[in-house]
Motif scaffolding. Structure first.
Motif, mmCIF file in Angstrom:
data_model
loop_
_atom_site.group_PDB
_atom_site.id
_atom_site.type_symbol
_atom_site.label_atom_id
_atom_site.label_comp_id
_atom_site.label_asym_id
_atom_site.label_seq_id
_atom_site.Cartn_x
_atom_site.Cartn_y
_atom_site.Cartn_z
ATOM 1 N N GLY A 190 19.285 48.555 166.149
ATOM 2 C CA GLY A 190 19.055 48.297 167.565
ATOM 3 C C GLY A 190 19.992 49.054 168.483
ATOM 4 O O GLY A 190 20.291 48.598 169.587
ATOM 5 N N THR A 209 8.850 45.311 172.096
ATOM 6 C CA THR A 209 9.651 44.095 172.161
ATOM 7 C C THR A 209 8.861 42.918 171.622
ATOM 8 O O THR A 209 7.709 42.735 172.019
ATOM 9 C CB THR A 209 10.129 43.808 173.602
ATOM 10 N N HIS A 215 14.949 43.278 167.046
ATOM 11 C CA HIS A 215 15.848 43.344 168.195
ATOM 12 C C HIS A 215 15.114 43.116 169.518
ATOM 13 O O HIS A 215 13.996 43.602 169.724
ATOM 14 C CB HIS A 215 16.549 44.705 168.238
ATOM 15 N N LYS A 217 15.303 43.658 173.662
ATOM 16 C CA LYS A 217 15.935 44.507 174.673
ATOM 17 C C LYS A 217 15.242 44.321 176.020
ATOM 18 O O LYS A 217 14.037 44.081 176.073
ATOM 19 C CB LYS A 217 15.868 45.987 174.270
ATOM 20 N N SER A 376 19.955 41.911 162.740
ATOM 21 C CA SER A 376 19.430 41.717 164.100
ATOM 22 C C SER A 376 20.324 40.753 164.866
ATOM 23 O O SER A 376 20.400 39.560 164.551
ATOM 24 C CB SER A 376 17.996 41.173 164.043
ATOM 25 N N SER A 377 20.993 41.277 165.882
ATOM 26 C CA SER A 377 21.890 40.427 166.670
ATOM 27 C C SER A 377 21.114 39.556 167.650
ATOM 28 O O SER A 377 21.565 38.476 168.046
ATOM 29 C CB SER A 377 22.904 41.294 167.422
ATOM 30 N N THR A 378 19.961 40.025 168.087
ATOM 31 C CA THR A 378 19.070 39.245 168.945
ATOM 32 C C THR A 378 17.667 39.347 168.362
ATOM 33 O O THR A 378 17.275 40.398 167.863
ATOM 34 C CB THR A 378 19.055 39.775 170.390
ATOM 35 N N PHE A 379 16.913 38.269 168.434
ATOM 36 C CA PHE A 379 15.574 38.281 167.858
ATOM 37 C C PHE A 379 14.771 37.094 168.376
ATOM 38 O O PHE A 379 15.321 36.180 169.006
ATOM 39 C CB PHE A 379 15.639 38.245 166.323
ATOM 40 N N PHE A 383 13.623 38.725 161.957
ATOM 41 C CA PHE A 383 14.881 39.468 161.976
ATOM 42 C C PHE A 383 15.019 40.242 160.665
ATOM 43 O O PHE A 383 14.287 40.006 159.689
ATOM 44 C CB PHE A 383 16.075 38.528 162.160
#
Length: 448
Positions: A190, A209, A215, A217, A376-379, A383
């Protein structure tokens, strides 16, 4: 009894007309590895009962999601399908309905498509949506072609976070028309920054997205840079349920939004069928592919529905057509609309929130497994995780334990050895606590 619609003479005449020596010559461009090496020995005949048993035996070789703890995703997601949905789409009015060329006898079909368009426009944050495309991948390709028509430019930039099927279909669709499609390497971490790649030659930038590796964004800054360069921003998604929780593409500044609607229409079904969602700004309406249903009134002032826009070669001169896709996934679009109606706005956002919560819990537990790293830090509800072992081998080992652990990234990126240990894990409302226990226990055993 065999039934062959063509005689041997018929086939020879057809081959002669197209200049092919044999039927096999028609398949010369198909890779040898994809062709059966020898003739298949099929029996001359079987009874209906024998065929049913033979097909059931073949199907029994598969391990399907209802038999295992399944965490499969990668663009095809498993959600609960209400019994009412299956019943309604099998009604004769929907199941046998054809293209509504005659609005006076197709009001039900047209109204469903009108409602479908409204739902898609609302959930994507866009001003107008069409009556669906074949699937998300072809919708993405059509979006790039639409951007090329609008900007008169011949360059398309595809993010490494876009689903490979979307990216490859877009490239195949456009490369023979003189459009240069640049597909960036997979963005597993990401970290990709697209703003510096925007230039005045671009027709559009295509992003996704949640991204292929999960990820999330905000593409608002990218949208500004793209618009300053006179290009368009195309935002894709393979999991439309995420739009019940995330900032919509329209709010980010997208010009065109495309999506695969399968997850809210039908069960996973071994990969299909799907339905392509397509929405855009209203100023680009006349460049949209496919068709659009509109609301009107008849001579008596009664509410009615018609095909407002049909820019397909079936309706207008071929050189003026904006799409060569000759139909839409009408029945699947109907299923999508019925499911959205049954959920309602509160149910839609509630289901999205629950999916995210389940995925967060899964990621937390998997991160505690020795040898597992969450990438994956954000999901949303999917992930990527990684380990030193081959993800494909891990999946096979867990399948033997009735756990479908996810989809190896190497299945989509075989030429990127650095992704050999990356696994995509999707968690939805269909995954119980017991499923997650089985996944965690299985990984601990296989990776130990």
């Amino acid at each position: 009894m065999r039934f062959l619609p063509l005689t041997a003479d018929d086939r020879q005449a057809m081959l002669a007309a197209i200049g092919a020596e044999s039927v096999d010559a028609l398949y010369r461009d198909v890779p040898a590895a994809a062709r059966h090496p020898e003739a298949i020995d099929l029996p001359n005949q079987k009874t209906e009962l024998q065929v049913e048993r033979a097909m059931a035996a073949l199907a029994a070789k598969n391990l399907n999601c209802s038999q295992a703890a399944a965490f499969l995703g990668a663009g095809n997601y498993r959600h609960h399908t209400p019994a009412a949905l299956d019943y309604l789409i099998q009604r004769g009015e929907f199941l046998t309905a054809y293209t509504p060329y005659q609005p006076e006898i197709a009001q039900g079909t047209l109204q469903v498509l009108f409602e479908f368009q409204t739902q898609v426009a609302l959930m994507t944050g866009m001003e107008v949506a069409n009556a669906s495309m074949y699937d998300g991948a072809t919708a993405c390709a059509e979006a790039a072609a639409m951007a090329q028509r609008i900007t008169k430019r011949k360059k398309v930039l595809v993010s490494g976070g876009v689903h490979p099927h979307f990216a490859d279909t877009t490239d195949t669709f456009l490369k023979f028309t003189g459009v240069d499609v640049e597909i960036l390497p997979p963005d597993a971490m990401g970290l990709e920054d697209l703003i510096g790649r925007v230039d005045d030659d671009l027709a559009c930038v295509i992003v996704q997205t949640p991204g292929f590796f999960g990820h999330l964004k905000d593409f608002s800054a990218l949208a500004e840079a793209v618009h300053e360069a006179g290009a368009l921003l195309v935002v894709a998604t393979t999991e439309p349920l995420s739009l019940g929780l995330l900032k919509t593409p329209g709010e980010m500044g997208a010009d065109i939004v495309v999506a695969e609607g399968q997850s809210l229409a039908l069960p996973a079904g071994f990969g299909g069928p799907g339905v392509g969602l397509f929405a855009s700004r209203s100023k680009y309406l006349r460049q949209m592919p496919g068709r659009l249903c509109g609301e009107t009134v008849d001579v008596d002032g009664k509410r009615g529905f018609v095909l407002t826009l049909s820019t397909r070669e079936q309706h207008i001169r071929r050189e003026k057509a904006t799409s060569n896709i000759c139909t839409n996934s009408g029945l699947v679009a109907t299923a999508f609309s019925i499911h959205m109606t049954l959920l309602g706005e509160k149910g839609f956002t509630g289901l999205a929130d629950y999916n995210h919560a389940r995925a967060v819990e899964a990621a937390r537990r998997l991160a505690a497994v020795p040898g597992v790293k969450v990438l994956s830090s954000t999901f949303f509800n999917e992930f990527a995780i990684a380990f030193d072992a081959s993800a494909a081998a891990v999946v096979e080992a867990l399948a033997a334990k009735n756990v479908l652990a996810g989809v190896p990234a190497s299945r989509f990126y075989p030429t990127y050895p650095e992704l050999d240990g990356v696994l995509l894990v999707a968690v939805t409302e269909m995954n119980s606590d017991e499923d997650l226990d089985a996944l965690v226990a299985g990984l601990k055993e296989v990776l130990s």
